[in-house]
Design a protein around this motif. Sequence first.
Motif, short mmCIF file in Angstrom:
data_model
loop_
_atom_site.label_atom_id
_atom_site.label_comp_id
_atom_site.label_asym_id
_atom_site.label_seq_id
_atom_site.Cartn_x
_atom_site.Cartn_y
_atom_site.Cartn_z
N PHE A 41 2.70 7.28 2.37
CA PHE A 41 3.73 6.25 2.19
C PHE A 41 4.47 5.97 3.50
N ILE A 42 4.96 7.01 4.14
CA ILE A 42 5.73 6.84 5.36
C ILE A 42 4.85 6.31 6.48
N GLN A 43 3.61 6.81 6.55
CA GLN A 43 2.69 6.35 7.59
C GLN A 43 2.39 4.87 7.44
N LYS A 44 2.19 4.40 6.21
CA LYS A 44 1.82 3.00 6.01
C LYS A 44 3.00 2.06 6.28
N ILE A 45 4.22 2.51 5.97
CA ILE A 45 5.39 1.71 6.32
C ILE A 45 5.45 1.52 7.83
N GLY A 46 5.23 2.62 8.56
CA GLY A 46 5.26 2.54 10.02
C GLY A 46 4.17 1.63 10.57
N ILE A 47 2.96 1.74 10.03
CA ILE A 47 1.86 0.89 10.47
C ILE A 47 2.14 -0.57 10.15
N ASP A 84 0.83 -1.20 0.00
CA ASP A 84 0.00 0.00 0.00
C ASP A 84 0.86 1.25 0.00
N ALA A 85 1.98 1.20 0.73
CA ALA A 85 2.89 2.35 0.78
C ALA A 85 3.66 2.52 -0.52
N ILE A 86 4.09 1.40 -1.12
CA ILE A 86 4.89 1.48 -2.34
C ILE A 86 4.11 2.11 -3.49
N ASN A 87 2.82 1.80 -3.60
CA ASN A 87 2.07 2.33 -4.73
C ASN A 87 1.63 3.78 -4.54
N ASP A 88 1.79 4.33 -3.32
CA ASP A 88 1.37 5.71 -3.06
C ASP A 88 2.12 6.75 -3.88
N PRO A 89 3.47 6.77 -3.84
CA PRO A 89 4.17 7.78 -4.64
C PRO A 89 3.90 7.66 -6.14
#
Length: 448
Positions: A372-378, A48-53
């Motif tokens: 992106f950063i938030q989802k990596i942390g979650i 989910d984070a990877i596809n954000d940017p």
Amino acid sequence: MLSYGMGDAGTGLAASQLGFYLFPFFTCAAGLPAFLAGSLLMVIKIWDAINDPLIGWLSDHTKSRWGPRLPWMIGAAAPLGISLAAIWWIPAGGITTKTFYYIFITILLMTAYTSVNLPFAALSTEITEETSIRTRLNAARFTGSIIAGLSGLIVAAGLVSSGSSGYTLMGKITGSIATLTTLISCWGLAPFAKKARKPSGTSEPLKLQINRILKNKLFHKIILLYLLLWCGLQLMQTVSLIYLQQVIKVPSGTSAWILIPFQISALLGLQFWSIYSNKYGRIAALFRGGSLWIGACLIAIFLPPISSGISMESFFIFNNLESLKFLTLLLIILLVGFGASTAYLIPWSLLPDAIDADPEKPAGIYTAWMVFIQKIGIGLSVWMLGVLLTFSGYKSSVDCFSLANSIDQPSTAITTIRICMGLIPSLLVAIGLLIMKDWINKKPSISV
């Protein structure tokens, strides 16, 4: 405001059900071990984070008569509903078959989720430049999100007790709601999106995006705040059903309904903090709500379990010790929801300040990197939950009823669940407040 509020309903409904039910669904209905369930949630969040940017960049550079955002929302509405329904289906086969199936479906779901949510979130910055209206837009957004999440929890509470068939029916209902609300939002937002401020049309390489993010000091504080608040909130959501059923000993038929007061109090808190922040400032609202959240979390660590054999009818008489325990539990849930609603509102209300500090104002890039950063942390936090539960001796089961009512967890597992429900979230929120204590707040503007 109504149309913007509906835009986050589909993704908010998905986020609510996934946050509260996916880990328990994996560990009992689908029969996956706790470590594997946590690892799956981490994979979901990382993808989910990877596809954000990527989607943020593509959205910034999309050309259409209705602006760059709506085509993504319209195109992803049906895939969002279909994949949201499919994730609650249990395929035949062993653990390996199920694992690969859920990886495939969650990749589809998170891609559709981002394609709706990220372009939609960027619109709050582009529709208006007035701080008070942006705050109201975000309040409308998360009002729709929380109401949809509440409806999803009500559907879940009425169906999941039926086992795998209940989960499947729940997916069909909520998937249909997600698609319909997204399309209605696009219809209502179309005239405003057409006239909204357009992002820069120039192409920006990844290296320049990173340099842009690194130079924006305001964005650093906002993303750290967002990361800390949402890691705490996600951790509480993921472990909440386990906490209620296996630590507090709330009967399984009732525990799902207890999640609903949390959603209602979060909805009321969202309205309150929106008004409060427009009157006294967003940072003041953050500190008041965050302090309330921390206090409720710390109390939750020490709540005693309810004695077994007590009927649910006796909880509402309030003339014995068990009913007082239940009343205290409900009060703590209400306080957590009311305080935690600041995690929905404040970081997104502050983000336009950081975007405005950048001369080119690329809202899609900043929105994408924030998520992106938030989802990596979650993702890392829910993976750590699975690791901690595994090492604490937590027992999984293929039977949800026996897991909730018959299996006694070891004391180390009970302590770990209490820490994940109360201590860790309170520490994360406290660190977030310390980071924002020197923030120079914009004075709320008054719209005429």
